[in-house]
Design a protein around this motif. Structure first.
Motif, PDB file in Angstrom:
ATOM      1  N   PRO A   1       5.783  -1.812  -4.571  1.00  0.00           N
ATOM      2  CA  PRO A   1       5.538  -3.181  -4.093  1.00  0.00           C
ATOM      3  C   PRO A   1       4.337  -3.263  -3.162  1.00  0.00           C
ATOM      4  O   PRO A   1       3.582  -4.246  -3.208  1.00  0.00           O
ATOM      5  CB  PRO A   1       6.836  -3.542  -3.367  1.00  0.00           C
ATOM      6  N   GLN A   2       4.142  -2.254  -2.317  1.00  0.00           N
ATOM      7  CA  GLN A   2       2.986  -2.302  -1.433  1.00  0.00           C
ATOM      8  C   GLN A   2       1.686  -2.256  -2.224  1.00  0.00           C
ATOM      9  O   GLN A   2       0.745  -3.009  -1.945  1.00  0.00           O
ATOM     10  CB  GLN A   2       2.996  -1.147  -0.432  1.00  0.00           C
ATOM     11  N   GLN A   3       1.642  -1.373  -3.221  1.00  0.00           N
ATOM     12  CA  GLN A   3       0.420  -1.278  -4.013  1.00  0.00           C
ATOM     13  C   GLN A   3       0.142  -2.588  -4.760  1.00  0.00           C
ATOM     14  O   GLN A   3      -1.010  -2.986  -4.936  1.00  0.00           O
ATOM     15  CB  GLN A   3       0.517  -0.111  -5.016  1.00  0.00           C
ATOM     16  N   MET A   4       1.215  -3.279  -5.161  1.00  0.00           N
ATOM     17  CA  MET A   4       1.045  -4.572  -5.834  1.00  0.00           C
ATOM     18  C   MET A   4       0.481  -5.615  -4.883  1.00  0.00           C
ATOM     19  O   MET A   4      -0.404  -6.399  -5.259  1.00  0.00           O
ATOM     20  CB  MET A   4       2.382  -5.035  -6.411  1.00  0.00           C
ATOM     21  N   LEU A   5       0.965  -5.636  -3.636  1.00  0.00           N
ATOM     22  CA  LEU A   5       0.433  -6.584  -2.658  1.00  0.00           C
ATOM     23  C   LEU A   5      -1.029  -6.279  -2.344  1.00  0.00           C
ATOM     24  O   LEU A   5      -1.861  -7.192  -2.259  1.00  0.00           O
ATOM     25  CB  LEU A   5       1.266  -6.540  -1.378  1.00  0.00           C
ATOM     26  N   LEU A   6      -1.339  -5.000  -2.164  1.00  0.00           N
ATOM     27  CA  LEU A   6      -2.725  -4.618  -1.899  1.00  0.00           C
ATOM     28  C   LEU A   6      -3.622  -4.999  -3.072  1.00  0.00           C
ATOM     29  O   LEU A   6      -4.749  -5.480  -2.882  1.00  0.00           O
ATOM     30  CB  LEU A   6      -2.822  -3.116  -1.623  1.00  0.00           C
ATOM     31  N   ALA A   7      -3.128  -4.780  -4.288  1.00  0.00           N
ATOM     32  CA  ALA A   7      -3.919  -5.116  -5.469  1.00  0.00           C
ATOM     33  C   ALA A   7      -4.144  -6.624  -5.579  1.00  0.00           C
ATOM     34  O   ALA A   7      -5.248  -7.078  -5.912  1.00  0.00           O
ATOM     35  CB  ALA A   7      -3.231  -4.589  -6.731  1.00  0.00           C
ATOM     36  N   ALA A   8      -3.105  -7.405  -5.294  1.00  0.00           N
ATOM     37  CA  ALA A   8      -3.241  -8.866  -5.368  1.00  0.00           C
ATOM     38  C   ALA A   8      -4.268  -9.357  -4.362  1.00  0.00           C
ATOM     39  O   ALA A   8      -5.113 -10.205  -4.675  1.00  0.00           O
ATOM     40  CB  ALA A   8      -1.891  -9.531  -5.125  1.00  0.00           C
ATOM     41  N   GLY A   9      -4.205  -8.842  -3.137  1.00  0.00           N
ATOM     42  CA  GLY A   9      -5.188  -9.242  -2.134  1.00  0.00           C
ATOM     43  C   GLY A   9      -6.586  -8.786  -2.476  1.00  0.00           C
ATOM     44  O   GLY A   9      -7.563  -9.528  -2.286  1.00  0.00           O
ATOM     45  N   THR A  10      -6.687  -7.560  -3.013  1.00  0.00           N
ATOM     46  CA  THR A  10      -7.988  -7.020  -3.405  1.00  0.00           C
ATOM     47  C   THR A  10      -8.629  -7.871  -4.496  1.00  0.00           C
ATOM     48  O   THR A  10      -9.849  -8.079  -4.493  1.00  0.00           O
ATOM     49  CB  THR A  10      -7.829  -5.570  -3.903  1.00  0.00           C
ATOM     50  N   ALA A  11      -7.824  -8.360  -5.431  1.00  0.00           N
ATOM     51  CA  ALA A  11      -8.355  -9.173  -6.522  1.00  0.00           C
ATOM     52  C   ALA A  11      -8.678 -10.592  -6.078  1.00  0.00           C
ATOM     53  O   ALA A  11      -9.648 -11.202  -6.554  1.00  0.00           O
ATOM     54  CB  ALA A  11      -7.349  -9.207  -7.674  1.00  0.00           C
ATOM     55  N   ALA A  12      -7.875 -11.135  -5.156  1.00  0.00           N
ATOM     56  CA  ALA A  12      -8.037 -12.543  -4.782  1.00  0.00           C
ATOM     57  C   ALA A  12      -9.251 -12.791  -3.895  1.00  0.00           C
ATOM     58  O   ALA A  12      -9.941 -13.807  -4.054  1.00  0.00           O
ATOM     59  CB  ALA A  12      -6.773 -13.048  -4.081  1.00  0.00           C
ATOM     60  N   LEU A  13      -9.521 -11.890  -2.958  1.00  0.00           N
ATOM     61  CA  LEU A  13     -10.632 -12.133  -2.030  1.00  0.00           C
ATOM     62  C   LEU A  13     -11.967 -12.309  -2.753  1.00  0.00           C
ATOM     63  O   LEU A  13     -12.702 -13.271  -2.467  1.00  0.00           O
ATOM     64  CB  LEU A  13     -10.717 -11.018  -1.000  1.00  0.00           C
TER      65      LEU A  13
END
Length: 223
Positions: free
Chosen positions: A55-67
């Motif tokens: 789940p942490q990697q998913m949150l980091l990935a979502a933020g990395t893609a959105a910015l």
């Protein structure tokens, strides 16, 4: 004008949402693995609570893609000011476009790295995973910060010269330029840098842009 303001507001909101998502992942308890230097202890942290890692990697990935999406949108709706024939506002737009390109490239590197360490946490903990994608991501993110800061400063100067009110604040531009310089020094000196620092800066930048846009939509409202 209204369309540009809506576009800028959406871009800034995406920047805020992406940064907040990344920071939510970065502050999960499992993040203590990143400050642990001993490989076996890193592995023990991950094995002690395996349900947090993915789940942490998913949150980091979502933020990395959105910015980067927010920065791309901001560059597309960039306001060059009233002096459209002058070089200063156009330079600001080019810097914003360069920032978008740097962040998109960096995000591509880091998303691949996040996918790999989500699939094989043991390799990450034991140091059996290439580190260059992360370093490349950080370098490109800092380049994006510096370019965005330069673009924001150029746009603020252009608006000041045009007499537009309310004037853009300059501190978000300096925050990005100064932050990029300081963070780059840390990265060169140590070879590592917590990426959450970048997202704190961009969360602040996005929030400042939203506040400025609200003032622009209602000039009579006090700051």
């Amino acid at each position: 004008m209204a369309r540009r303001i809506r576009g800028d507001a959406t871009a800034a909101a995406v920047m805020v949402a992406g940064s907040a998502t990344f920071l939510a992942g970065a502050f999960m308890p499992v993040s203590r693995v990143y400050v642990e230097r001993d490989p076996q202890r890193k592995l023990a942290i991950l094995l002690a609570d395996p349900g947090q890692w993915s789940p942490q990697q998913m949150l980091l990935a979502a933020g990395t893609a959105a910015l980067p999406v927010g920065v791309v949108m901001l560059a597309r709706h960039w306001d060059t000011g009233s002096g459209r024939g002058s070089q200063e506002p156009l330079a600001g737009q080019r810097l914003a476009q360069g920032a978008a390109l740097a962040w998109v490239a960096g995000a591509g590197l880091f998303l691949g790295h996040l996918k790999a360490r989500s699939r094989d946490p043991e390799a990450f903990a034991l140091g059996n995973m290439p580190f260059w994608p992360f370093q490349g991501y950080m370098g490109l993110s800092l380049a994006g910060m510096a370019a965005l800061g330069g673009g924001l400063l150029a746009r603020a100067r252009a608006h000041t010269n045009s007499g537009a009110l309310p004037q853009d604040p300059r501190w978000p531009g300096w925050l990005n330029v100064g932050g990029a310089g300081v963070f780059a020094g840390v990265l060169v000196a140590t070879g590592d840098l917590p990426p959450l620092l970048v997202y704190v800066v961009e969360l602040t930048t996005g929030a400042a842009l939203l506040r400025q846009l609200r003032r622009s939509a209602d000039p009579g409202k006090p700051a």
